[in-house]
Design an enzyme around this catalytic site. Structure first.
Site, PDB file in Angstrom:
ATOM      1  N   SER A 211       0.849  -1.191   0.000  1.00 64.12           N
ATOM      2  CA  SER A 211       0.000   0.000   0.000  1.00 64.12           C
ATOM      3  C   SER A 211       0.879   1.233   0.000  1.00 64.12           C
ATOM      4  O   SER A 211       2.105   1.144   0.029  1.00 64.12           O
ATOM      5  CB  SER A 211      -0.909   0.008   1.235  1.00 64.12           C
ATOM      6  OG  SER A 211      -0.143   0.363   2.363  1.00 64.12           O
ATOM      7  N   LYS A 212       0.258   2.376  -0.001  1.00 65.74           N
ATOM      8  CA  LYS A 212       0.939   3.681   0.005  1.00 65.74           C
ATOM      9  C   LYS A 212       2.060   3.760   1.041  1.00 65.74           C
ATOM     10  O   LYS A 212       3.072   4.404   0.812  1.00 65.74           O
ATOM     11  CB  LYS A 212      -0.084   4.782   0.334  1.00 65.74           C
ATOM     12  CG  LYS A 212      -0.889   5.203  -0.851  1.00 65.74           C
ATOM     13  CD  LYS A 212      -0.292   6.477  -1.449  1.00 65.74           C
ATOM     14  CE  LYS A 212      -0.916   6.822  -2.774  1.00 65.74           C
ATOM     15  NZ  LYS A 212       0.019   6.744  -3.864  1.00 65.74           N
ATOM     16  N   ARG A 213       1.834   3.135   2.185  1.00 66.09           N
ATOM     17  CA  ARG A 213       2.823   3.202   3.269  1.00 66.09           C
ATOM     18  C   ARG A 213       4.192   2.690   2.847  1.00 66.09           C
ATOM     19  O   ARG A 213       5.204   3.022   3.435  1.00 66.09           O
ATOM     20  CB  ARG A 213       2.360   2.355   4.459  1.00 66.09           C
ATOM     21  CG  ARG A 213       1.266   2.976   5.286  1.00 66.09           C
ATOM     22  CD  ARG A 213       0.830   2.015   6.374  1.00 66.09           C
ATOM     23  NE  ARG A 213       0.271   0.780   5.829  1.00 66.09           N
ATOM     24  CZ  ARG A 213       0.766  -0.423   6.010  1.00 66.09           C
ATOM     25  NH1 ARG A 213       1.859  -0.596   6.723  1.00 66.09           N
ATOM     26  NH2 ARG A 213       0.178  -1.489   5.484  1.00 66.09           N
TER      27      ARG A 213
END
Ligand code: GLU
Length: 438
Positions: A211-213
């Protein structure tokens, strides 16, 4: 005689080109190029509500940026088109009608549903995951055509893979569970299966779904962060595959020649931005100076630096001076801003760490330095060594203020290299500004 390899990347245009999709596209492309086969782009746009032309365009632009050129597909055309599922509805209806006539499917209103046969083993040998077998009884009846006239994914994919002559279906492992449903349809139509190879899932370093993280997720973010297409390509190729001998940095050509589908590892691949940094840094070092300049230039401009005040040779040479510093083009731009303008130097440094007595020493040293006949790093360095010995001044006490005045940074390439590159006049201007030169 072996059949020509024909593989496809079949994205749904319902979002940007993400890491997972780019990875799938890349492995298909590698397999096609490795075998001298064909790489086909097929747009699976049967979800009319979520599919958009904009997403289709971004996916194609992302593929182009990565250098994944397709031999057949939208825009390009080809003998097996059209390459958008929304333009192939007649074909899906034709075979669905045929299945109804043969008693293998039934109508429910305007929808057409496939009747799952009972007691049939559905098996395939996945190139990556090995043999996978399920009994047909575990599967429910499958919708082929929805009541709105659109085909379902599991049905359209079979029609297209067969009609487009696809020899290898290479896609994410999340599709393993769909494969038996597709096999039933191949069987019902009397068609041969393609070879299946499912690719491992890509996880973040924390073993969680990407994900974005975890850093960039869409291909364009990599570009905007200053990564080169060749390194992103190299990095994605290493997710679930290795070129052997722990080789981590390779070119597209090397990847094409070494790639083997059977060597894809089924263990989930870990997406590690530190590794991308390392790969990108290595690729940056290998670049031709003028090509490197083209990559770094937009970032200097973004920083508001007067790029056009300088010649191309000077700018390219300035980057060569960095000797591989900077993991991305963006970082390389930041580490070399002082070559483009004095302004950022003044913003970082004001000379107040040097007292009057030291300044007097610096003025004596710099005065002589500026008078050297040869404005070359080696000559400057030699002079600085003998001057510091003769005057009992530590080398670092003259080199550090010089570095600060020229770059505004505590860490930089060799300070005399920097002075040499900036040129005598510019170096003098900067030193004078801080009172380090008369
Ligand atoms: N449109 C499907 C997807 O995006 C394609 C899957 C396949 O390659 O069969 O996941």
């Amino acid at each position: 005689m072996n059949k020509t390899v024909r593989v496809r990347f079949a994205p749904s245009p319902t979002g940007a080109l993400h890491v997972g999709g780019a990875h799938t596209a890349l492995f298909n492309w590698l397999w096609a190029r490795h075998n001298g086969g064909k790489f086909i782009l097929r747009i699976e746009d049967t979800d009319r509500e979520r599919s958009t032309q904009e997403y289709e365009d971004t996916i194609m632009a992302g593929m182009r940026w990565l250098g994944l050129d397709w031999d057949e597909g939208p825009v390009k055309g080809g003998d097996y088109g059209p390459y958008r599922q929304s333009e192939r509805l007649d074909l899906y209806h034709k075979f669905a009608e045929q299945l109804v006539e043969e008693g293998k499917a039934y109508r429910e209103g305007t929808a057409i549903i496939f009747k799952t046969p009972s007691g049939v083993p559905l098996a395939f040998d996945d190139v990556v995951y090995g043999r996978i077998e399920v009994m047909s009884d575990t599967l429910k009846d499958t919708v082929l055509i929805k009541s709105d006239g659109m085909p379902t994914y599991n049905y359209a994919v079979v029609i297209d893979d067969h009609c487009m002559g696809i020899t290898h279906v290479i896609r994410g492992e999340d599709h393993i569970s769909n494969t038996p449903k597709q096999l039933m349809i191949f069987d019902a139509l009397g068609w041969e299966y393609p070879v299946f190879g499912h690719l491992p899932m890509i996880l973040g370093k924390d073993k969680k779904k990407l994900s974005k993280r975890h850093g960039a997720t869409s291909v364009y973010e990599f570009r905007d962060m200053g990564y080169m297409p060749d390194s992103v390509f190299n990095f994605l190729a290493l997710l679930g595959w290795s070129a052997g001998d722990d080789k981590e940095v390779f070119s597209r050509e090397e990847a094409v020649s070494l790639f083997e589908l059977s060597r894809v590892i089924r263990r989930a691949a870990v997406f590690d931005m530190d590794k991308l940094d390392h790969i990108n840094q290595e690729h940056l070092k290998l670049l031709d100076p003028m090509v490197r300049l083209e990559l770094v230039e937009p970032f200097w401009r973004e920083m508001g630096l007067p790029v056009d005040d300088h010649g191309r040779e000077y700018l390219a040479q300035s980057l060569t001076c960095l000797e591989g510093r900077g993991k991305t083009a963006r970082e390389a731009a930041a580490y070399s801003d002082y070559f483009v303008s004095f302004k950022p130097v003044k913003e970082r440094y004001d000379g107040s760490d040097v007292d009057e007595e030291q300044k007097a020493t610096l003025r004596r040293f710099n005065g002589e330095l500026l008078n050297l006949t040869d404005w070359k790093a080696a000559a400057m360095e030699e002079f600085a060594r003998s001057w510091s010995a003769e005057n009992s001044v530590k080398m670092r006490d003259i080199a550090m203020p010089l570095r600060m005045a020229l770059t505004g940074m505590k860490v930089s390439p060799g300070v005399f290299e920097v002075a040499g590159q900036l040129g005598r006049e510019e170096a003098a201007r900067r030193l004078r500004h801080f009172g380090f030169l008369d």
